[in-house]
Design an enzyme around this catalytic site. Structure first.
Site, PDB file in Angstrom:
ATOM      1  N   SER A   1     -12.676  -3.173   0.535  1.00 44.11           N
ATOM      2  CA  SER A   1     -12.789  -2.275   2.019  1.00 44.11           C
ATOM      3  C   SER A   1     -14.478  -1.909   1.904  1.00 44.11           C
ATOM      4  O   SER A   1     -15.086  -1.326   1.208  1.00 44.11           O
ATOM      5  CB  SER A   1     -12.161  -0.810   1.776  1.00 44.11           C
ATOM      6  OG  SER A   1     -10.834  -1.007   1.689  1.00 44.11           O
TER       7      SER A   1
ATOM      8  N   LYS B   1      -4.153   6.493   8.334  1.00 46.59           N
ATOM      9  CA  LYS B   1      -4.856   6.611   7.129  1.00 46.59           C
ATOM     10  C   LYS B   1      -5.580   8.149   7.207  1.00 46.59           C
ATOM     11  O   LYS B   1      -6.180   8.577   8.128  1.00 46.59           O
ATOM     12  CB  LYS B   1      -6.252   5.586   6.995  1.00 46.59           C
ATOM     13  CG  LYS B   1      -6.980   5.566   5.755  1.00 46.59           C
ATOM     14  CD  LYS B   1      -8.112   4.824   5.631  1.00 46.59           C
ATOM     15  CE  LYS B   1      -9.126   5.134   4.660  1.00 46.59           C
ATOM     16  NZ  LYS B   1      -8.706   4.488   3.281  1.00 46.59           N
TER      17      LYS B   1
ATOM     18  N   ARG C   1       0.996  -1.210   0.068  1.00 44.43           N
ATOM     19  CA  ARG C   1      -0.106  -0.040  -0.260  1.00 44.43           C
ATOM     20  C   ARG C   1       0.931   1.352  -0.134  1.00 44.43           C
ATOM     21  O   ARG C   1       1.204   1.700   1.023  1.00 44.43           O
ATOM     22  CB  ARG C   1      -0.858  -0.092   1.188  1.00 44.43           C
ATOM     23  CG  ARG C   1      -1.881   1.143   1.168  1.00 44.43           C
ATOM     24  CD  ARG C   1      -2.876   0.970   2.663  1.00 44.43           C
ATOM     25  NE  ARG C   1      -3.771   2.045   2.777  1.00 44.43           N
ATOM     26  CZ  ARG C   1      -3.517   3.273   3.399  1.00 44.43           C
ATOM     27  NH1 ARG C   1      -2.221   3.394   3.966  1.00 44.43           N
ATOM     28  NH2 ARG C   1      -4.230   4.213   3.282  1.00 44.43           N
TER      29      ARG C   1
HETATM   30  C1  TZP Z   1      -5.838   1.260   5.562  1.00 44.56           C
HETATM   31  C2  TZP Z   1      -6.670   1.428   6.556  1.00 44.56           C
HETATM   32  N1  TZP Z   1      -8.173   1.329   6.349  1.00 44.56           N
HETATM   33  C3  TZP Z   1      -8.780   1.688   7.479  1.00 44.56           C
HETATM   34  S1  TZP Z   1      -7.964   2.059   8.797  1.00 44.56           S
HETATM   35  C4  TZP Z   1      -6.449   1.946   8.073  1.00 44.56           C
HETATM   36  C5  TZP Z   1      -5.049   2.201   8.391  1.00 44.56           C
HETATM   37  C6  TZP Z   1      -4.646   1.200   9.432  1.00 44.56           C
HETATM   38  O1  TZP Z   1      -3.361   1.529  10.009  1.00 44.56           O
HETATM   39  P1  TZP Z   1      -3.291   1.231  11.497  1.00 44.56           P
HETATM   40  O2  TZP Z   1      -3.117  -0.407  11.590  1.00 44.56           O
HETATM   41  O3  TZP Z   1      -1.656   1.659  11.752  1.00 44.56           O
HETATM   42  O4  TZP Z   1      -4.316   1.711  12.544  1.00 44.56           O
HETATM   43  C1  ICP Z   2      -8.611   0.197   3.403  1.00 40.82           C
HETATM   44  C2  ICP Z   2      -8.149  -1.084   3.553  1.00 40.82           C
HETATM   45  C3  ICP Z   2      -9.117  -2.017   4.284  1.00 40.82           C
HETATM   46  N1  ICP Z   2      -8.765  -3.305   4.581  1.00 40.82           N
HETATM   47  C4  ICP Z   2      -7.781  -3.698   4.195  1.00 40.82           C
HETATM   48  C5  ICP Z   2      -7.294  -5.269   4.316  1.00 40.82           C
HETATM   49  N2  ICP Z   2      -6.863  -3.086   3.251  1.00 40.82           N
HETATM   50  C6  ICP Z   2      -7.028  -1.742   3.103  1.00 40.82           C
HETATM   51  N3  ICP Z   2      -6.349  -0.852   2.442  1.00 40.82           N
END
Ligand code: TZP
Ligand code: ICP
Ligand code: MG
Length: 216
Positions: free
Chosen positions: A111, A140, A40
């Site tokens: 998602s 995020k 990502r």
């Molecule tokens: C990609 C994504 N989608 C929902 S929360 C998130 C970020 C998760 O990052 P972390 O595990 O550091 O909270």
């Molecule tokens: C936004 C997201 C939600 N869920 C997962 C597994 N990956 C992502 N990048």
């Protein structure tokens, strides 16, 4: 897809690593037993163009040497070019049906934030659902409303049996709760990529997840 792959899902890119070098972090996390990886590459410090492709190739080959599937976030073109094991898309990354067709036979993750989105994703052919954010997180930038693990209970109560991974603010203290709510595992970024020792962080998270999976 085999839902056991979702037990411990590392999601990461250059911007998530203090050093800006994700390869050593990935190597260390693979040693700690992550079961799935998502590339990502977003936010400041993210590679682009040839640099992004080169990094993706390097990370994919590390995953392949550990037998861990390599998933690409958002960038379907890159996923196809790399012949990645799958792709993960959000609600705003184009049509699920289109992506499903383009990625037939590979893993398609979507998602979702509520029962309706989960139902539609299942109807359009998603192999697993990424449900979140479970908890508040700074990782995020455009974070959706924090729903907590109960939204997973609601999705299960609606009869949706697709593999689910919870994501958002998950650490080893919270991993068990997310699995108890009906998830098949947890997806994390900072709990591993910001850890002093990613190997230990991965091992501890996997322990918490398997403790619950083995009794439910
Ligand atoms: C990609 C994504 N989608 C929902 S929360 C998130 C970020 C998760 O990052 P972390 O595990 O550091 O909270
Ligand atoms: C936004 C997201 C939600 N869920 C997962 C597994 N990956 C992502 N990048
Ligand atoms: Mg996206």
């Amino acid at each position: 897809m085999n839902k056991e792959l979702l037990k411990l899902y590392l999601v990461m890119g250059s911007s998530n690593c203090g050093s800006g070098e994700p390869l050593p972090v990935l190597e260390s996390a693979l040693k700690g037993g992550i079961t799935l990886f998502q590339f990502r590459e977003k936010g400041n410090g993210a590679r682009s163009g040839q640099g992004k492709i080169k990094l993706a190739h390097e990370m994919m080959s590390r995953c392949r040497s550990y037998g861990v599937p390599f998933i690409v976030n958002d960038d379907v073109e890159l996923a196809l070019t790399l012949e990645a094991d799958g792709v993960h898309i959000g609600q705003d990354d184009g049509s699920i049906i289109e992506t499903r067709k383009r990625f037939a036979g590979k893993v398609l993750g979507v998602s979702v934030h509520n029962v309706q989105e989960a139902h539609d994703a299942m109807k359009f052919g998603a192999d697993y659902l990424g449900v979140g954010p479970m908890y508040f997180t700074n990782t995020k930038s455009d974070l959706h409303e924090v729903k907590g693990p109960d939204v997973i209970k609601d999705i299960r109560a609606a009869g949706i049996t697709l593999p689910i991974v919870g994501i958002g603010g998950i650490d080893k203290e919270r991993a068990g709760i997310v699995v108890e709510s009906g998830a098949d595992g947890v997806a994390v970024i900072s709990a591993i990529s910001q850890a002093q020792c990613p190997t230990a962080a991965a091992r501890e998270l996997l322990y918490e997840v398997e403790k619950i999976l083995h009794i439910t």
